[in-house]
Design a protein around this motif. Structure first.
Motif, PDB file in Angstrom:
ATOM      1  N   GLU A  14       0.838  -1.203   0.000  1.00  0.00           N
ATOM      2  CA  GLU A  14       0.000   0.000   0.000  1.00  0.00           C
ATOM      3  C   GLU A  14       0.872   1.252   0.000  1.00  0.00           C
ATOM      4  N   LYS A  15       1.955   1.223   0.774  1.00  0.00           N
ATOM      5  CA  LYS A  15       2.874   2.362   0.853  1.00  0.00           C
ATOM      6  C   LYS A  15       3.503   2.646  -0.517  1.00  0.00           C
ATOM      7  N   GLU A  16       3.930   1.590  -1.220  1.00  0.00           N
ATOM      8  CA  GLU A  16       4.532   1.760  -2.546  1.00  0.00           C
ATOM      9  C   GLU A  16       3.512   2.285  -3.555  1.00  0.00           C
TER      10      GLU A  16
END
Length: 93
Positions: free
Chosen positions: A21-23
């Motif tokens: 999700e962060k990427e």
């Protein structure tokens, strides 16, 4: 993130199937110009990322990550990397 938790069932393969999700959030915020970002045919790597530097009388100059080649293809924005539904992509090759 719930999306990351869903991928846990795939164990070690998860990072190769979907970005975290962060990427994905980071990629949505990366600058991207669909008019200059392209893929270039490469003899060893199949395709490498490139950026159009200039267009003059039918000739395109591209700066690539690995060498010079002459056949170019439009690139999808980074937010589409490892996307499950390819129908959402802008360009299919």
């Amino acid at each position: 993130a719930s999306g990351d938790a869903e991928m846990a069932v795939f164990g070690e393969a998860a990072p190769y199937l979907r970005k975290s999700e962060k990427e994905r959030i980071a990629d949505q915020n990366k600058p991207f110009d669909a008019k200059t970002s392209v893929f270039v045919v490469h003899p060893k790597e199949s395709f490498v990322k490139g950026t159009i530097q200039s267009k003059e009388s039918g000739k395109v100059t591209v700066k690539t990550e690995a060498g010079e080649d002459d056949q170019i293809f439009s690139m999808n924005p980074p937010k589409y990397d490892k996307i499950e539904d390819m129908a959402m992509m802008t360009h299919l090759h």
